[in-house]
Write a protein that holds these residues in place. Structure first.
Motif, PDB file in Angstrom:
ATOM      1  N   GLU A  68     -55.628 -33.379  21.024  1.00  0.00           N
ATOM      2  CA  GLU A  68     -54.633 -32.803  20.112  1.00  0.00           C
ATOM      3  C   GLU A  68     -53.700 -33.894  19.589  1.00  0.00           C
TER       4      GLU A  68
ATOM      5  N   GLN B 121     -55.420 -31.588   6.176  1.00  0.00           N
ATOM      6  CA  GLN B 121     -55.942 -30.221   6.182  1.00  0.00           C
ATOM      7  C   GLN B 121     -57.450 -30.172   5.962  1.00  0.00           C
TER       8      GLN B 121
ATOM      9  N   LEU C   6     -58.911 -31.540  11.359  1.00  0.00           N
ATOM     10  CA  LEU C   6     -58.152 -30.513  12.073  1.00  0.00           C
ATOM     11  C   LEU C   6     -58.209 -30.717  13.580  1.00  0.00           C
TER      12      LEU C   6
ATOM     13  N   ASP D 245     -58.294 -26.688  17.940  1.00  0.00           N
ATOM     14  CA  ASP D 245     -58.112 -25.243  17.777  1.00  0.00           C
ATOM     15  C   ASP D 245     -58.140 -24.807  16.311  1.00  0.00           C
TER      16      ASP D 245
ATOM     17  N   SER E 110     -56.122 -25.913  13.900  1.00  0.00           N
ATOM     18  CA  SER E 110     -54.824 -26.049  13.240  1.00  0.00           C
ATOM     19  C   SER E 110     -54.676 -27.443  12.630  1.00  0.00           C
ATOM     20  N   VAL E 111     -53.723 -27.560  11.703  1.00  0.00           N
ATOM     21  CA  VAL E 111     -53.400 -28.863  11.137  1.00  0.00           C
ATOM     22  C   VAL E 111     -52.645 -29.663  12.195  1.00  0.00           C
ATOM     23  N   ARG E 112     -53.021 -30.899  12.381  1.00  0.00           N
ATOM     24  CA  ARG E 112     -52.392 -31.726  13.414  1.00  0.00           C
ATOM     25  C   ARG E 112     -50.905 -31.945  13.114  1.00  0.00           C
ATOM     26  N   HIS E 113     -50.139 -32.111  14.183  1.00  0.00           N
ATOM     27  CA  HIS E 113     -48.704 -32.326  14.033  1.00  0.00           C
ATOM     28  C   HIS E 113     -48.428 -33.682  13.389  1.00  0.00           C
TER      29      HIS E 113
ATOM     30  N   HIS F  77     -45.803 -29.091   6.861  1.00  0.00           N
ATOM     31  CA  HIS F  77     -46.603 -29.818   7.843  1.00  0.00           C
ATOM     32  C   HIS F  77     -45.872 -31.017   8.440  1.00  0.00           C
TER      33      HIS F  77
END
Length: 370
Positions: free
Chosen positions: A224, A271, A276, A279, A281-284, A319
């Motif tokens: 992640e 995006q 990604l 999971d 989602s867009v990475r932090h 984002h």
């Protein structure tokens, strides 16, 4: 005998449950009230952080510094609900010499890569990562591993020139830190830091992020990992403005840099399906370092306006998780090049660098932003 065995088994189970509970007791993430952040090196200026209304604080923890150097800051942040971010840097004079790359030069290098290329180095890195994670596990929400790691010439030097080898070395180091941090606090976020060079470089040891990031992603996409970006203006030592940056385009295939002017290019890129998180989602993403100089004509007003514009762009982008100004107080080492990035001017007569003298116009501008 059977009763004693049951008692021993029950005790063992209780101990195991207690240990498991202890290991997950650091599972937390301090959600910030806003994206407004600041690098702080003068811990006695924490009241200034509160007065500014800063909700995120970032610091540089060097490998030669004592383990508890930033514990007072960490405790203050936790007590006031401020998100605490720590950058882990490797420097000459590291607490364990095996942390440094083999034959690391003494001069001419800003930061070194953590040495995960030798068995001794890998063991030292794991020990350092485990020590830091355990000591600050109940305080740090965001960890940044290294500094501008696409710059193998100055900010992530390990003596490796080949981009693929360099990426593999960093990925190995990152995974060590990631595993140790997540073992202590599974909610913590771990970031990879880059400068703003998307396609622009004339130095073979300064890799473009457009080439380097996909290589790292291929090696670390199961984690992640997040991105810590440094969106400086093109001429950041000369002027604070960025909206008129020459050469910066809104085409990701041609723009040399990605900074605050065209930040959407980066968040749009992140995006893409291949980029990604596991999971989906867009990475932090945090903007962990940016500065706007006041060392120019009418500099204080221009600096203040640049900070206002940059922060509003970050605030509007869903984002972006954090926006960190790079200096609370001007630094002598940067002033010589025109980098008066602080919200305070520096006291030139103080015995220590980055001691405050007076608030700049930018201080009041930043205080007013939410």
């Amino acid at each position: 005998m059977r009763k004693q065995t049951k008692k021993l088994a029950a005790a063992a189970l209780a101990a195991a449950l207690s240990l498991a509970s202890a290991m997950t007791s650091f599972a937390f993430y301090q959600e910030p009230a806003s994206k407004k952040g600041l690098l702080i090196s003068q811990q006695h200026m924490f009241d200034d952080v509160l007065e500014l209304g800063v909700d995120q604080v970032i610091c540089n923890q060097a490998s030669y510094q004592n383990l508890d150097t930033y514990m007072p800051l960490a405790q203050n942040c936790k007590n006031h609900g401020i998100t605490f971010t720590m950058i882990l840097l490797n420097n000459f004079g590291a607490s364990d010499p095996d942390l440094l790359p083999v034959d690391a030069p003494v001069e001419g290098v800003g930061n070194y890569a953590f040495n995960s290329t030798t068995p001794e180095g890998e063991a030292a890195v794991r020990n350092y990562a485990r020590t830091m994670a355990n000591y600050y596990g109940d305080y740090v929400s965001n960890w940044v591993i290294g500094n501008e790691i696409n710059d193998a010439a100055a900010w992530d030097y390990n003596g490796i020139s080949d981009m693929d080898e360099h990426a593999a070395s960093y990925a190995k180091t990152f995974r060590i830190f990631y595993d140790e941090i997540k073992a202590v606090n599974p909610e913590a976020r771990v970031f990879i830091p880059f400068d703003m060079r998307w396609k622009a470089t004339n130095d073979p040891l300064r890799y473009t992020v457009s080439e380097y990031l996909p290589k790292l992603n291929a090696l670390l996409k199961d984690t992640e990992y997040g991105i810590a970006w440094h969106p400086y203006p093109v001429h950041f030592f000369d002027k604070p403005e960025f909206m008129d940056d020459d050469g910066i385009s809104f085409d990701i295939n041609t723009t040399p840099n990605i900074n605050m002017k065209n930040l959407d290019l980066l968040t749009n890129y992140m995006q893409n399906a291949d980029m990604l998180a596991p999971d989906g989602s867009v990475r932090h993403l945090i903007l962990s370092e940016q500065g706007f100089t006041s060392a120019c004509e009418n500099g204080e007003a221009r600096q203040a306006e640049a900070i206002r514009q940059a922060y509003e762009i970050a605030k509007a982008n869903p984002h972006v998780d954090g926006f960190y100004l790079t200096r609370q107080v001007d630094a002598q080492s940067q002033e010589v090049a025109g980098g008066a990035f602080g919200l305070w001017t520096r006291d030139p007569n103080a015995s220590r660098d980055e001691m405050p003298l007076a608030k700049k116009q930018a201080w009041y501008t930043y205080q007013s932003l939410e």
